[in-house]
Design a protein around this motif. Structure first.
Motif, PDB file in Angstrom:
ATOM      1  N   ALA A 149      -6.753  27.733 -38.756  1.00 25.44           N
ATOM      2  CA  ALA A 149      -6.651  29.165 -38.450  1.00 25.44           C
ATOM      3  C   ALA A 149      -6.145  29.968 -39.653  1.00 25.44           C
ATOM      4  O   ALA A 149      -6.434  31.154 -39.773  1.00 25.44           O
ATOM      5  N   ILE A 150      -5.391  29.308 -40.549  1.00 26.65           N
ATOM      6  CA  ILE A 150      -4.897  30.041 -41.730  1.00 26.65           C
ATOM      7  C   ILE A 150      -5.560  29.551 -43.020  1.00 26.65           C
ATOM      8  O   ILE A 150      -5.120  29.884 -44.113  1.00 26.65           O
ATOM      9  N   PHE A 151      -6.645  28.788 -42.876  1.00 26.25           N
ATOM     10  CA  PHE A 151      -7.341  28.195 -44.028  1.00 26.25           C
ATOM     11  C   PHE A 151      -7.850  29.254 -45.001  1.00 26.25           C
ATOM     12  O   PHE A 151      -7.829  29.078 -46.207  1.00 26.25           O
ATOM     13  N   HIS A 152      -8.312  30.374 -44.454  1.00 25.86           N
ATOM     14  CA  HIS A 152      -8.855  31.432 -45.309  1.00 25.86           C
ATOM     15  C   HIS A 152      -7.773  32.411 -45.764  1.00 25.86           C
ATOM     16  O   HIS A 152      -8.076  33.506 -46.242  1.00 25.86           O
ATOM     17  N   GLU A 153      -6.514  31.996 -45.619  1.00 29.83           N
ATOM     18  CA  GLU A 153      -5.365  32.777 -46.059  1.00 29.83           C
ATOM     19  C   GLU A 153      -5.378  34.203 -45.551  1.00 29.83           C
ATOM     20  O   GLU A 153      -5.367  35.172 -46.323  1.00 29.83           O
ATOM     21  N   PRO A 154      -5.410  34.361 -44.221  1.00 34.07           N
ATOM     22  CA  PRO A 154      -5.403  35.709 -43.659  1.00 34.07           C
ATOM     23  C   PRO A 154      -4.025  36.342 -43.838  1.00 34.07           C
ATOM     24  O   PRO A 154      -3.036  35.626 -44.041  1.00 34.07           O
ATOM     25  N   LYS A 155      -3.986  37.663 -43.763  1.00 34.13           N
ATOM     26  CA  LYS A 155      -2.685  38.342 -43.849  1.00 34.13           C
ATOM     27  C   LYS A 155      -1.892  38.098 -42.581  1.00 34.13           C
ATOM     28  O   LYS A 155      -0.685  38.085 -42.583  1.00 34.13           O
ATOM     29  N   ILE A 156      -2.626  37.957 -41.473  1.00 28.72           N
ATOM     30  CA  ILE A 156      -1.955  37.809 -40.186  1.00 28.72           C
ATOM     31  C   ILE A 156      -2.700  36.795 -39.321  1.00 28.72           C
ATOM     32  O   ILE A 156      -3.929  36.736 -39.349  1.00 28.72           O
ATOM     33  N   VAL A 157      -1.948  35.989 -38.601  1.00 28.42           N
ATOM     34  CA  VAL A 157      -2.574  35.027 -37.710  1.00 28.42           C
ATOM     35  C   VAL A 157      -2.084  35.295 -36.281  1.00 28.42           C
ATOM     36  O   VAL A 157      -0.893  35.548 -36.056  1.00 28.42           O
ATOM     37  N   PHE A 158      -3.024  35.306 -35.329  1.00 31.69           N
ATOM     38  CA  PHE A 158      -2.707  35.507 -33.915  1.00 31.69           C
ATOM     39  C   PHE A 158      -2.670  34.147 -33.223  1.00 31.69           C
ATOM     40  O   PHE A 158      -3.647  33.406 -33.275  1.00 31.69           O
ATOM     41  N   LEU A 159      -1.554  33.845 -32.582  1.00 31.46           N
ATOM     42  CA  LEU A 159      -1.426  32.576 -31.870  1.00 31.46           C
ATOM     43  C   LEU A 159      -1.239  32.887 -30.386  1.00 31.46           C
ATOM     44  O   LEU A 159      -0.233  33.476 -29.990  1.00 31.46           O
ATOM     45  N   ASP A 160      -2.225  32.516 -29.571  1.00 26.83           N
ATOM     46  CA  ASP A 160      -2.191  32.857 -28.151  1.00 26.83           C
ATOM     47  C   ASP A 160      -1.740  31.636 -27.345  1.00 26.83           C
ATOM     48  O   ASP A 160      -2.504  30.693 -27.178  1.00 26.83           O
ATOM     49  N   GLU A 161      -0.509  31.652 -26.904  1.00 29.88           N
ATOM     50  CA  GLU A 161       0.111  30.517 -26.199  1.00 29.88           C
ATOM     51  C   GLU A 161      -0.216  29.187 -26.883  1.00 29.88           C
ATOM     52  O   GLU A 161      -0.819  28.301 -26.280  1.00 29.88           O
ATOM     53  N   PRO A 162       0.173  29.055 -28.147  1.00 31.30           N
ATOM     54  CA  PRO A 162      -0.239  27.866 -28.898  1.00 31.30           C
ATOM     55  C   PRO A 162       0.402  26.571 -28.406  1.00 31.30           C
ATOM     56  O   PRO A 162      -0.092  25.497 -28.700  1.00 31.30           O
ATOM     57  N   THR A 163       1.493  26.667 -27.639  1.00 29.28           N
ATOM     58  CA  THR A 163       2.226  25.441 -27.297  1.00 29.28           C
ATOM     59  C   THR A 163       2.226  25.123 -25.799  1.00 29.28           C
ATOM     60  O   THR A 163       3.051  24.338 -25.340  1.00 29.28           O
ATOM     61  N   GLY A 164       1.328  25.720 -25.032  1.00 30.88           N
ATOM     62  CA  GLY A 164       1.300  25.462 -23.583  1.00 30.88           C
ATOM     63  C   GLY A 164       1.110  23.985 -23.270  1.00 30.88           C
ATOM     64  O   GLY A 164       0.192  23.365 -23.784  1.00 30.88           O
ATOM     65  N   GLY A 165       1.974  23.429 -22.443  1.00 34.05           N
ATOM     66  CA  GLY A 165       1.810  22.042 -21.990  1.00 34.05           C
ATOM     67  C   GLY A 165       2.132  20.980 -23.017  1.00 34.05           C
ATOM     68  O   GLY A 165       1.744  19.835 -22.866  1.00 34.05           O
ATOM     69  N   VAL A 166       2.848  21.363 -24.063  1.00 37.30           N
ATOM     70  CA  VAL A 166       3.050  20.431 -25.174  1.00 37.30           C
ATOM     71  C   VAL A 166       4.448  19.792 -25.129  1.00 37.30           C
ATOM     72  O   VAL A 166       5.407  20.396 -24.673  1.00 37.30           O
ATOM     73  N   ASP A 167       4.542  18.568 -25.596  1.00 43.13           N
ATOM     74  CA  ASP A 167       5.771  17.795 -25.754  1.00 43.13           C
ATOM     75  C   ASP A 167       6.849  18.636 -26.480  1.00 43.13           C
ATOM     76  O   ASP A 167       6.540  19.291 -27.465  1.00 43.13           O
ATOM     77  N   PRO A 168       8.100  18.588 -26.007  1.00 50.98           N
ATOM     78  CA  PRO A 168       9.152  19.382 -26.643  1.00 50.98           C
ATOM     79  C   PRO A 168       9.315  19.098 -28.141  1.00 50.98           C
ATOM     80  O   PRO A 168       9.578  20.015 -28.917  1.00 50.98           O
ATOM     81  N   ALA A 169       9.140  17.852 -28.524  1.00 52.08           N
ATOM     82  CA  ALA A 169       9.276  17.527 -29.949  1.00 52.08           C
ATOM     83  C   ALA A 169       8.128  18.155 -30.743  1.00 52.08           C
ATOM     84  O   ALA A 169       8.318  18.734 -31.809  1.00 52.08           O
ATOM     85  N   MET A 170       6.924  18.085 -30.162  1.00 45.15           N
ATOM     86  CA  MET A 170       5.751  18.661 -30.829  1.00 45.15           C
ATOM     87  C   MET A 170       5.847  20.180 -30.929  1.00 45.15           C
ATOM     88  O   MET A 170       5.433  20.767 -31.913  1.00 45.15           O
ATOM     89  N   ARG A 171       6.400  20.802 -29.885  1.00 41.79           N
ATOM     90  CA  ARG A 171       6.559  22.257 -29.928  1.00 41.79           C
ATOM     91  C   ARG A 171       7.417  22.645 -31.121  1.00 41.79           C
ATOM     92  O   ARG A 171       7.148  23.617 -31.814  1.00 41.79           O
ATOM     93  N   ARG A 172       8.470  21.867 -31.331  1.00 46.22           N
ATOM     94  CA  ARG A 172       9.373  22.196 -32.442  1.00 46.22           C
ATOM     95  C   ARG A 172       8.717  21.955 -33.794  1.00 46.22           C
ATOM     96  O   ARG A 172       8.877  22.741 -34.716  1.00 46.22           O
TER      97      ARG A 172
END
Lengths: 299, 245
Positions: free
Chosen positions: B149-172
């Motif tokens: 999502a940031i490969f093209h070096e955008p000025k801004i990245v939108f993350l829409d609920e990127p961590t839903g349902g994810v392991d607590p360690a992975m979220r961190r």
């Protein structure tokens, strides 16, 4: 009651992926049993076997005396199942969906209205709307109503609150508490650690195994690490600094604080000095009470 | 400080229903901005306007330096986007996913190849270059999705609920990647239902019934609402909501 005995399930060529690795547990009447774990832990495979929708490789799941594999017809009459993905009829209205499920089980909305009243009343104003046009929270309420309309003895809810906001999540759990009082056995999975405390007992699940099964309090009492919290400004840089301190074993962000687990020789004043040398001055270091989330992270 | 996003009076109506009701705010370069709200409060509709895929009924604004109304095509090209639901193509290999997204954003073949090598090395992913994405563990998938999502070096990245349902360690771990991106100057605009994650943002806004009813740093919001946690702040605000979700 639910009696699960040594359930195993694997997928893929030559059974390469072990979804369930010999799981055993029981759930009593009027109990909320939570299966807590991340995506991919095997929660859905377990629930699908218990709902008679998937056959295990070995082991049994006995649902109020009926084997989920052999007596699947009977099991399907006594359970209500809410799958992870919304699987109602998108082109039927709210009311049509509910009537459909009621009819399948030879009952009617009127007959069991008392069971779903709390939940259904919130979406009743939209009963003519197509299910596909509902918002996420309303779909969830409709799915639960449909799972309850035949007055099941056992309710199986697969991640009912993923993607649901904190306020609706709380309401949902309040509702489960009321269903439990009516003697319904509730089996629920979640990735939200804070929901664990609303269950009577929980199983922490990872990679196809229950790594711990106990009451939420019991899980916390078995925590063996020494846990401190650290609070200050520049939290991101502080986290990196904490990881450079020899007696800190793990260091993670925990809301507005960082939680660190430390060696027995740990002295908070020594850490304060260490941090002050690195330019972190107004840092609060305090002993912390572990939560289920800390327990999960330590496993 | 440079503003990466500035909107005023942004409004979206569907028939006589006002999904987004005159929201105004700005986001500073390198900031991690949390965009919170109950289900149905209007977050998704607002995000769609900010990403240039939905036209506002009223109001104006710029994102990544481009006008929301007149230059929405340019906005799409100059932002990054990631959600839990849509991120990578499962049946493409790791390198093919990177190649595809790099191509979509108009990067040259040679640049893509160089950046792919560097990325795989940095993530310690080199041995997975030819692995189909569907065989990657979830935590890896998520790291890769964010990197793409940031490969093209955008000025801004939108993350829409990127961590839903994810392991607590992975979220961190994921949030540590977000911090890294922000340190490199990429602005992060993120939605979440985890209130502990709201604490990791520089500032958060909370939407209620299509409006932004609160906007400040987490500490200031806790102070303002005399609350012990962001969860409590959120509950106080959401209680005032009139429209069901």
């Amino acid at each position: 009651m639910i009696e699960v005995n040594k359930l195993c399930k694997s997928y893929g060529k030559q059974g390469k992926i072990n979804a369930l690795n010999g799981i055993s547990f029981t759930v009593d009447e009027g109990e909320i049993f939570g299966v807590i774990g991340p995506v991919g832990a095997g929660k859905s495979s377990l629930f699908r076997i218990m709902a008679s929708l998937l056959l295990p490789d070995s082991g049994t799941a006995i649902m109020n005396g009926h084997d989920a594999a052999k007596d699947y017809r009977k099991v399907r009459q006594i359970i209500g199942y809410m799958p992870e993905r919304f699987s109602l009829y998108q082109d039927l209205s709210v009311e049509e969906n509910l009537t459909f499920f009621a009819t399948l089980f030879n009952t009617s909305i009127e007959e069991n209205y008392h069971l779903i009243k709390d939940i259904y009343q919130q979406i009743e104003p939209f009963k003519k709307r197509r299910a596909g046009a509902l918002s996420g929270g309303m779909k969830q309420k409709l799915a639960l109503s449909c799972a309850l309309i035949h007055k099941p003895e056992i309710l199986i809810l697969d991640e009912p609150t993923t993607g649901v906001d904190p306020v609706s999540r709380k309401e949902f759990w309040d509702m489960l508490g009321r269903l439990k009082e009516q003697g319904i056995i509730i089996l629920v999975s979640t990735a939200y650690m804070d929901e664990a405390s609303r269950c009577d007992r929980i199983a922490l699940m990872r990679e196809g195994e229950f790594i711990a099964t106990d009451t939420p309090r019991g899980i916390i009492e078995n925590y063996r690490e020494i846990l401190w919290s650290v609070e200050g400004t520049r939290m991101s840089a502080l986290l990196t600094a904490l990881r450079g301190y020899p007696e800190v074993k793990t260091s993670f962000a925990f809301g507005d604080k960082h939680h660190i687990t430390v060696d027995e020789s740990f002295q908070p004043d020594a850490l304060r000095h260490f941090l002050a040398d690195k330019g972190f001055h107004d840092v609060r270091v305090e002993l912390a009470e572990p939560t289920v989330e800390d327990c999960f992270m330590a496993m | 400080m440079n503003k990466v996003m500035e909107v005023s009076g942004l409004t979206k109506k569907f028939g006589n229903f006002t999904a987004v009701d005159h929201i105004s705010f700005d986001v500073t370069e390198g900031e991690i901005f949390g965009f919170l709200g109950a289900n149905g409060a209007g977050k998704t509709t607002a995000m769609q306007m900010l990403c240039g895929i939905s036209m506002p009924t009223a109001g104006k604004g710029t994102v990544a330096g481009y006008d929301i109304i007149k230059q929405n095509e340019l906005i799409k090209r100059n932002i990054g986007y990631m959600s839990q639901k849509f991120s990578l193509y499962e049946d493409l290999k790791v390198w093919e996913n990177i190649r595809l997204f790099g191509g979509i954003y108009g990067l040259r073949e040679k640049i893509i190849a160089e950046k792919t090598d560097a990325l795989l090395k940095r993530l310690d992913f080199e041995q997975e270059r030819n692995t189909l994405v569907k065989y990657l563990p979830l935590g890896w998938k998520q790291k890769l999705a964010f990197s793409v999502a940031i490969f093209h070096e955008p000025k801004i990245v939108f993350l829409d609920e990127p961590t839903g349902g994810v392991d607590p360690a992975m979220r961190r771990q994921f949030w540590e990647m977000i911090y890294e991106a922000a340190d490199q100057g990429i602005t992060v605009f993120v939605t979440t239902h985890y209130m502990d994650e709201a604490e990791y943002c520089n500032r958060v806004s909370i939407m209620v019934d299509g409006r932004i009813d609160a906007l400040d740093s987490p500490a200031a919001l806790r102070h303002q609402f005399k609350a012990g946690s962001m969860d409590e702040v959120f509950r106080q605000l959401a209680r005032e909501a009139e429209r069901g979700d």
